[in-house]
Design a protein around this motif. Structure first.
Motif: not given
Length: 237
Positions: A42-71
């Motif tokens: 949600x935050x990524x959709x609303x703002x612009x970033x120069x880097x994403x630092x992402x844990x893998x084992x996070x609640x709701x949607x895991x980091x691997x899936x978050x990365x794929x969606x961002x890509x």
């Protein structure tokens, strides 16, 4: 005054989140945080970033899936995974999902800061590079950034955002079966689940756009019991 580089930090361990945030801010970065994957997207959709630092084992949607969606939405922003998952298989999975770096917990904060700096500098240098923003199927070209399909006769069809994201997902995974669950997680972001029939209708629309013979598709295939596959070799049935 120089603009601060912006980092989205996604970590569900509060003490680690605060420690990393503090150290990055001391280096002059502007840090936005999230503690689960759904909030991160949600935050990524609303703002612009120069880097994403992402844990893998996070609640709701895991980091691997978050990365794929961002890509699917942004092929340029650097992504660094922070994770306790340190097997070779996990690292390969992370890189396949679009990560630029992979740092295993526990880690040294100084090393993290050095890697962050390297990724941001690399990202700034590549700002002028072209994104994966178009793809040609047969005599038609998809323009992902403008949500348009250009036909050989010069006419243009407007695509919806979901159509564009699903096309991009299938094309990036060409020759691979993509499950319905993967499509739901990546394109719909867990927000509203469409029915299986809804996804089928998207595929039927793609066939209408691209297939010479809709009853005998050569590009967009239904894989029974699994999902869908895109191939860009018209000779394969």
């Amino acid at each position: 005054m120089q603009t601060k580089q912006r980092i989205l930090l996604v970590e569900d361990e509060e003490h680690l989140l605060e420690a990393i945030k503090l150290n990055l801010e001391l280096e002059g970065y502007r840090v936005t945080t999230a503690t689960d994957g759904k909030k991160a997207l949600k935050i990524f959709k609303e703002e612009r970033f120069n880097l994403i630092v992402l844990d893998v084992m996070i609640p709701e949607i895991d980091g691997f899936q978050v990365a794929e969606t961002i890509r699917l939405q942004n092929t340029e922003v650097p992504i660094m995974f922070l994770t306790a998952k340190n097997s070779s298989e996990d690292r390969i999975t992370g890189l396949k999902k679009g990560a630029d770096d992979y740092l295993v917990k526990p880690f040294n904060l100084e090393e993290l800061i050095l890697r962050v700096g390297n990724l941001i500098r690399r990202g700034l240098k590549s700002d002028d590079l072209k994104e994966f923003n178009s793809y040609t199927i047969g005599d038609k070209t998809i323009y992902f950034n403008s949500y348009e399909l250009h036909h050989a006769d010069g006419t243009v069809t407007s695509l919806t955002k979901k159509e564009t994201m699903l096309l991009k997902l299938l094309i990036e995974r060409k020759n691979e079966a993509v499950s319905r669950e993967q499509i739901l997680e990546t394109v719909w972001n867990y927000d509203v689940y469409p029915s299986t029939r809804t996804i089928d209708n998207f595929i039927l629309t793609f066939r209408k756009y691209f297939e010479p013979d809709q009853k005998h598709p050569v590009y967009f295939h239904s894989i029974r019991g699994v999902g869908y596959k895109f191939t860009d070799t018209p000779t394969s049935a």
